[in-house]
Scaffold this motif. Structure first.
Motif, PDB file in Angstrom:
ATOM      1  N   VAL A  83       0.865  -1.182   0.000  1.00 54.22           N
ATOM      2  CA  VAL A  83       0.000   0.000   0.000  1.00 54.22           C
ATOM      3  C   VAL A  83       0.899   1.229   0.000  1.00 54.22           C
ATOM      4  CG1 VAL A  83      -1.697   1.323   1.322  1.00 54.22           C
ATOM      5  CG2 VAL A  83      -1.848  -1.186   1.238  1.00 54.22           C
ATOM      6  N   GLU A 106      -2.224  -1.485  -3.686  1.00 56.75           N
ATOM      7  CA  GLU A 106      -3.287  -0.501  -3.531  1.00 56.75           C
ATOM      8  C   GLU A 106      -2.639   0.871  -3.403  1.00 56.75           C
ATOM      9  OE1 GLU A 106      -7.000  -2.136  -1.182  1.00 56.75           O
ATOM     10  OE2 GLU A 106      -5.159  -2.712  -0.141  1.00 56.75           O
ATOM     11  N   PHE A 108      -3.288   4.840  -2.676  1.00 52.49           N
ATOM     12  CA  PHE A 108      -4.173   5.882  -2.155  1.00 52.49           C
ATOM     13  C   PHE A 108      -3.761   7.212  -2.782  1.00 52.49           C
ATOM     14  CE2 PHE A 108      -5.074   2.549   0.693  1.00 52.49           C
ATOM     15  CZ  PHE A 108      -6.249   2.833   1.365  1.00 52.49           C
ATOM     16  N   ILE A 129      -7.420   3.976  -4.716  1.00 47.02           N
ATOM     17  CA  ILE A 129      -8.405   4.482  -3.762  1.00 47.02           C
ATOM     18  C   ILE A 129      -8.272   5.994  -3.732  1.00 47.02           C
ATOM     19  CG2 ILE A 129      -9.164   4.556  -1.368  1.00 47.02           C
ATOM     20  CD1 ILE A 129      -7.154   1.595  -2.534  1.00 47.02           C
ATOM     21  N   ALA A 140      -5.358   7.925   5.637  1.00 45.91           N
ATOM     22  CA  ALA A 140      -6.265   6.894   5.142  1.00 45.91           C
ATOM     23  C   ALA A 140      -5.505   5.609   4.835  1.00 45.91           C
ATOM     24  CB  ALA A 140      -6.990   7.390   3.895  1.00 45.91           C
ATOM     25  N   ALA A 141      -4.337   5.732   4.233  1.00 46.03           N
ATOM     26  CA  ALA A 141      -3.532   4.554   3.928  1.00 46.03           C
ATOM     27  C   ALA A 141      -3.054   3.871   5.198  1.00 46.03           C
ATOM     28  CB  ALA A 141      -2.341   4.949   3.058  1.00 46.03           C
ATOM     29  N   GLU A 143      -4.474   3.920   8.160  1.00 43.91           N
ATOM     30  CA  GLU A 143      -5.616   3.269   8.786  1.00 43.91           C
ATOM     31  C   GLU A 143      -5.947   1.953   8.090  1.00 43.91           C
ATOM     32  OE1 GLU A 143      -8.725   6.139   8.653  1.00 43.91           O
ATOM     33  OE2 GLU A 143      -7.749   7.514  10.075  1.00 43.91           O
ATOM     34  N   HIS A 144      -5.846   1.956   6.773  1.00 42.26           N
ATOM     35  CA  HIS A 144      -6.128   0.744   6.005  1.00 42.26           C
ATOM     36  C   HIS A 144      -5.136  -0.366   6.355  1.00 42.26           C
ATOM     37  CE1 HIS A 144      -7.530  -1.618   2.566  1.00 42.26           C
ATOM     38  NE2 HIS A 144      -6.254  -1.831   2.266  1.00 42.26           N
ATOM     39  N   ALA A 147      -5.710  -1.933   9.719  1.00 37.78           N
ATOM     40  CA  ALA A 147      -6.853  -2.845   9.728  1.00 37.78           C
ATOM     41  C   ALA A 147      -6.603  -4.117   8.924  1.00 37.78           C
ATOM     42  CB  ALA A 147      -8.088  -2.132   9.180  1.00 37.78           C
ATOM     43  N   HIS A 148      -5.507  -4.149   8.164  1.00 35.76           N
ATOM     44  CA  HIS A 148      -5.190  -5.302   7.318  1.00 35.76           C
ATOM     45  C   HIS A 148      -3.717  -5.673   7.544  1.00 35.76           C
ATOM     46  CE1 HIS A 148      -8.674  -3.415   5.342  1.00 35.76           C
ATOM     47  NE2 HIS A 148      -9.000  -4.639   4.981  1.00 35.76           N
ATOM     48  N   CYS A 151      -0.927  -6.323   4.880  1.00 33.57           N
ATOM     49  CA  CYS A 151      -0.456  -5.252   3.986  1.00 33.57           C
ATOM     50  C   CYS A 151       0.850  -4.649   4.493  1.00 33.57           C
ATOM     51  CB  CYS A 151      -1.502  -4.156   3.870  1.00 33.57           C
ATOM     52  SG  CYS A 151      -3.013  -4.654   3.028  1.00 33.57           S
TER      53      CYS A 151
END
Length: 326
Positions: A83, A106, A108, A129, A140-141, A143-144, A147-148, A151
């Motif tokens: 990410v 991914e 962002f 995203i 935002a990245a 936080e993503h 949560a994963h 990554c």
């Protein structure tokens, strides 16, 4: 800062390695290596200076970003899902390198990014995203990724391998005619610090000069202060050097390795885009022309200068500058 004070003996504690830059010069995808570097007489006449240009736009990404991304992911053999945050060109680099290794990616993107850059990222197999206006893409990245856990978050400017991959440009540049100064667009700092690490190791009297947009002065302020200085916002057409929150690791390298940082206006970059089109026959994006803009608008010492033409993914609204910079 005096270039004669920046010596290799003083740089041994830096996290950028000339050994790894040398390794990268052979390891990264050949499609990004050995880019053209030459002196164009019409350009020199227009600038009133002898200028070597190194063209980093003739590759599948149209920018230098593939060098660092490829070297990084080539060494992160445990990464399966990456990410990052990007305004476009770095995202393309990560997407390209990830696809080559079967890694999910991914990207962002902050609000308002050049849509053609996002389309190119998607074409390389990555997920884009787009972060709504008013929200930080970096947050935002993060936080993503929190949560994963599968990554891996990659930050351009922070990872040493990205700077070392970009530093291969200096390896190639110094094989040719020696410049007195190298003028480099300055965004997150990976390009200029990677290049400067090699230059200061092998020819420390060559000055390495960064170029920021006047509308995005965070890295200029950080360089002068010697520590990260964030700005509330940036107002520039040059996405590639649009920085508001400097990366601390990059600033630490910048203050040790770079001789000066100069500002250029959006108007100056548009003029440099026009100049590149009419003399070199090249389409550049504003940040890709920042070095030419600095040479045209600042009295940089030296008989021979070099600059890096870093990208050609211009927004459609800026293409008119190729015909008329005003």
């Amino acid at each position: 800062m005096d270039a004669h004070r920046i010596r290799s003996a003083d740089l041994g504690d830096l996290d950028l390695s000339v050994t790894r830059i040398d390794m990268a010069s052979r390891a990264i995808d050949p499609v990004f290596r050995d880019t053209p570097q030459y002196v164009d007489e019409q350009l020199c006449a227009a600038l009133g200076r002898r200028v070597i240009v190194k063209v980093e736009t003739a590759n599948p990404l149209r920018s230098f970003k593939g060098r660092g991304a490829d070297f990084l992911l080539g060494r992160r053999t445990d990464a399966r899902h990456v990410v990052c945050v990007s305004t476009g060109n770095f995202g393309q680099g990560i997407a390209y390198a990830a696809r080559a290794r079967g890694i999910a990616a991914e990207i962002f993107a902050p609000a308002g990014v050049n849509p053609s850059k996002l389309d190119r990222i998607r074409s390389l197999g990555a997920t884009v995203i787009e972060v709504a206006a008013g929200r930080s893409a970096k947050e935002a990245a993060a936080e993503h990724v929190a949560a994963h856990p599968d990554c891996t978050l990659i930050e351009d400017g922070r990872e040493p391998e990205i700077a070392e991959g970009a530093g291969t440009i200096a390896v190639e540049l110094l094989r040719g005619e020696r410049p007195d100064a190298i003028v480099v667009p300055l965004g997150d700092g990976a390009l200029i610090t990677g290049m400067a690490r090699w230059v200061k190791e092998f020819d420390p009297d060559i000055r390495v000069i960064g170029v920021c947009a006047t509308g995005a002065p965070a890295m200029l302020h950080s360089y002068r202060a010697g520590h990260p200085v964030a700005t509330d916002r940036a107002d520039t057409i040059a996405e590639g050097i649009h920085v508001t929150i400097p990366v601390p690791e990059s600033v630490a390298r910048l203050t040790r390795l770079v001789d000066d940082v100069l500002p250029v206006t959006d108007s100056a970059m548009l003029g440099a885009m026009h100049l590149a089109a009419t003399t070199l026959g090249l389409i550049l994006e504003p940040s890709g022309a920042a070095g030419l803009a600095a040479i045209a608008n600042h009295d940089i010492p030296g008989a021979t200068l070099a600059t890096i033409l870093t990208g050609s993914n211009a927004h459609s609204t800026h293409l008119s500058a190729l015909l008329d910079p005003h």
